[in-house]
Scaffold this motif. Structure first.
Motif, PDB file in Angstrom:
ATOM      1  N   UNK A 190      31.811 133.115  24.932  1.00 21.18           N
ATOM      2  CA  UNK A 190      32.732 133.220  23.795  1.00 21.18           C
ATOM      3  C   UNK A 190      32.011 132.793  22.517  1.00 21.18           C
ATOM      4  N   UNK A 191      32.058 133.653  21.497  1.00 21.37           N
ATOM      5  CA  UNK A 191      31.389 133.308  20.242  1.00 21.37           C
ATOM      6  C   UNK A 191      32.259 132.399  19.380  1.00 21.37           C
ATOM      7  N   UNK A 192      31.604 131.487  18.667  1.00 18.33           N
ATOM      8  CA  UNK A 192      32.325 130.606  17.737  1.00 18.33           C
ATOM      9  C   UNK A 192      32.486 131.257  16.362  1.00 18.33           C
ATOM     10  N   UNK A 193      32.055 132.519  16.235  1.00 19.26           N
ATOM     11  CA  UNK A 193      32.146 133.202  14.937  1.00 19.26           C
ATOM     12  C   UNK A 193      33.558 133.137  14.357  1.00 19.26           C
ATOM     13  N   UNK A 194      34.568 133.253  15.239  1.00 13.69           N
ATOM     14  CA  UNK A 194      35.926 133.285  14.684  1.00 13.69           C
ATOM     15  C   UNK A 194      36.434 131.912  14.225  1.00 13.69           C
ATOM     16  N   UNK A 195      35.617 130.873  14.386  1.00 20.08           N
ATOM     17  CA  UNK A 195      35.981 129.562  13.845  1.00 20.08           C
ATOM     18  C   UNK A 195      35.370 129.327  12.461  1.00 20.08           C
ATOM     19  N   UNK A 196      34.508 130.268  12.024  1.00 21.83           N
ATOM     20  CA  UNK A 196      33.753 130.063  10.782  1.00 21.83           C
ATOM     21  C   UNK A 196      34.672 129.850   9.575  1.00 21.83           C
ATOM     22  N   UNK A 197      35.775 130.609   9.501  1.00 19.43           N
ATOM     23  CA  UNK A 197      36.673 130.455   8.346  1.00 19.43           C
ATOM     24  C   UNK A 197      37.431 129.126   8.356  1.00 19.43           C
ATOM     25  N   UNK A 198      37.549 128.496   9.511  1.00 18.88           N
ATOM     26  CA  UNK A 198      38.314 127.244   9.605  1.00 18.88           C
ATOM     27  C   UNK A 198      37.456 125.985   9.479  1.00 18.88           C
ATOM     28  N   UNK A 199      36.146 126.102   9.738  1.00 20.29           N
ATOM     29  CA  UNK A 199      35.303 124.901   9.750  1.00 20.29           C
ATOM     30  C   UNK A 199      34.092 125.097   8.822  1.00 20.29           C
ATOM     31  N   UNK A 200      34.129 124.487   7.625  1.00 18.89           N
ATOM     32  CA  UNK A 200      33.071 124.732   6.628  1.00 18.89           C
ATOM     33  C   UNK A 200      31.708 124.168   7.035  1.00 18.89           C
ATOM     34  N   UNK A 201      31.670 123.381   8.121  1.00 14.74           N
ATOM     35  CA  UNK A 201      30.397 122.795   8.565  1.00 14.74           C
ATOM     36  C   UNK A 201      29.819 123.524   9.774  1.00 14.74           C
ATOM     37  N   UNK A 202      30.373 124.704  10.113  1.00 13.77           N
ATOM     38  CA  UNK A 202      29.901 125.444  11.299  1.00 13.77           C
ATOM     39  C   UNK A 202      28.927 126.551  10.903  1.00 13.77           C
ATOM     40  N   UNK A 203      27.774 126.586  11.546  1.00 13.94           N
ATOM     41  CA  UNK A 203      26.831 127.693  11.365  1.00 13.94           C
ATOM     42  C   UNK A 203      26.568 128.311  12.740  1.00 13.94           C
ATOM     43  N   UNK A 204      26.810 129.617  12.848  1.00 11.75           N
ATOM     44  CA  UNK A 204      26.597 130.348  14.102  1.00 11.75           C
ATOM     45  C   UNK A 204      25.391 131.260  13.901  1.00 11.75           C
ATOM     46  N   UNK A 205      24.407 131.152  14.802  1.00  8.17           N
ATOM     47  CA  UNK A 205      23.186 131.962  14.658  1.00  8.17           C
ATOM     48  C   UNK A 205      23.085 132.949  15.823  1.00  8.17           C
ATOM     49  N   UNK A 206      22.817 134.196  15.497  1.00  8.38           N
ATOM     50  CA  UNK A 206      22.645 135.223  16.542  1.00  8.38           C
ATOM     51  C   UNK A 206      21.398 136.059  16.258  1.00  8.38           C
ATOM     52  N   UNK A 207      21.092 136.970  17.184  1.00  6.89           N
ATOM     53  CA  UNK A 207      19.863 137.749  17.063  1.00  6.89           C
ATOM     54  C   UNK A 207      20.051 139.175  17.589  1.00  6.89           C
ATOM     55  N   UNK A 208      19.256 140.100  17.079  1.00 10.19           N
ATOM     56  CA  UNK A 208      19.217 141.468  17.603  1.00 10.19           C
ATOM     57  C   UNK A 208      18.204 141.591  18.749  1.00 10.19           C
ATOM     58  N   UNK A 209      17.500 140.513  19.079  1.00 10.83           N
ATOM     59  CA  UNK A 209      16.393 140.610  20.033  1.00 10.83           C
ATOM     60  C   UNK A 209      16.827 140.832  21.471  1.00 10.83           C
ATOM     61  N   UNK A 210      17.952 140.253  21.873  1.00  9.43           N
ATOM     62  CA  UNK A 210      18.320 140.317  23.279  1.00  9.43           C
ATOM     63  C   UNK A 210      19.353 141.419  23.539  1.00  9.43           C
TER      64      UNK A 210
END
Ligand SMILES: *Cc1c(COP(=O)(O)O)cnc(C)c1O
Length: 353
Positions: A190-210
């Motif tokens: 489950x990605x934490x991306x959908x929490x980004x708007x609610x938590x200003x201290x959250x950074x989610x990092x992803x990649x095109x490599x895999x």
């Protein structure tokens, strides 16, 4: 070592990537690459690319790619950062957001590149052991800190945390940045991306490599509050204004937009992972529950380095780490069904299995 080197470089221990041997006929299950080609649209971009345009610099802001990523994640483009692979995004993150007097908290066993950045940028860090069953227990990540970083799913253990656990951490830890490295999230976590708007201290990092089969193109990205993104842009523009070339920017968009192909590839890899895990268990392996494109397995009798060498002699590469605590495990990338069949067939011929 040389007297011409800057002093800090003398003691640097760089990250060691998995091997890329130039030998024909190898089955490469050692670097978590995707066994399938990139989406067909990637090839279309490359074939129709007007070479004359390479005269010009690429867009330093990568705006079209940021907009495409923002659309997918239901965010704004100023909540997106892109870099030359997520390794670069991570490097800039350590420098821009995780360098404080208070200690950075991270798992003792996680992506080993984190420790290279910690040394390179001289960051105060506290390493927290995994539980006995190789899990991250976020209850251990408490107390004053200058940031928290971990991979979810974690590497090389392949185990994921659910979104509830992550949101509980974010509710408790509001005074420093929480970085979640989601390099493998598309393989069932489950990605934490959908929490980004609610938590200003959250950074989610992803990649095109895999999951997008573009390791060779070097494209990584981050989602976060515009203030966090601004910090990354500042460091990036103090170092390299053009980390993504034109081809990387355009092919990444093409890969992102082919939803059907993405679904098909990731689903196939998850099915092959299930098959592989069952086969390995029948051969006497213990396999950790994986939400990644690899499995982390140890044999109940035969040492991991013996098996790694045996596979290597039969032209099958898997990854073995010498770090105490995980040195009896193999990290095996999920390849095609044929490649995994060859792995299982080869292990069956081992005299002790
Ligand atoms: C592969 C990997 C990365 C780096 O990927 P890039 O190819 O640099 O985008 C980052 N974090 C983890 C945990 C990885 O396994």
């Amino acid at each position: 070592m040389s007297r011409f080197w800057s002093p800090a470089i003398q003691s640097l221990v760089p990250y060691t990537p998995g091997e890329q041997p130039k030998v024909d006929g190898l089955i490469k299950l050692n670097t978590n690459e995707n066994p399938f080609p990139p989406a067909p649209g990637v090839e279309a971009v490359l074939r129709s690319f007007d070479t004359e345009r390479l005269r010009l610099y690429p867009d330093p802001e990568c705006l079209a790619l940021k907009q495409a990523l923002a659309k997918e994640a239901d965010l704004e483009h100023n909540q997106v950062f892109v870099g030359n692979g997520s390794d670069e995004v991570l490097a800039l993150t350590f420098m821009a957001l995780l360098r404080h007097t208070r200690p950075l908290l991270l798992p003792e066993t996680s992506y080993s590149f984190y420790n290279v950045y910690i040394d390179l940028f001289n960051i105060n860090a506290r390493h927290i052991p995994l539980s006995d069953d190789f899990r991250i227990d976020l209850d251990d990540y408490c107390g004053e800190n200058g940031g928290i970083i971990f991979a979810n799913p974690n590497a090389p253990t392949s185990i994921s945390l659910d979104l509830n656990a992550i949101e509980t951490l974010l509710k408790r830890n509001t005074e420093s940045v929480v970085v979640i490295d989601e390099a493998y999230v598309d393989f069932g976590a489950e990605s934490a991306t959908r929490l980004v708007n609610s938590y200003p201290n959250l950074l989610v990092i992803q990649t095109f490599s895999k999951s997008r089969s573009l390791a060779g193109m070097r494209v990584g990205f981050a989602f976060g509050h515009p203030e966090l993104i601004e910090a990354l842009e500042r460091v990036k523009n103090s170092f390299n204004s053009y980390p993504l070339d034109m081809l990387a920017q355009q092919t990444a968009i093409a890969a992102l937009e082919d939803h059907d192909y993405f679904k098909q590839c990731t689903r196939t890899i998850m099915e092959t992972r299930q098959w592989t895990s069952t086969q390995l268990e029948q051969l006497g392996f213990k396999v950790l529950p994986s939400h990644t494109n690899f499995v982390f397995a140890s044999h109940t009798r035969v040492p991991a380095d013996t098996l790694m060498q045996y596979l290597r002699e039969h032209k099958i590469l898997v990854r073995h780490f010498t770090k105490p605590g995980i040195n009896n495990h193999l990290r095996i990338t999920i390849g095609t069904t044929n490649e995994m069949q060859s792995l299982i067939d080869c292990l069956r011929t081992h005299p002790e299995l």
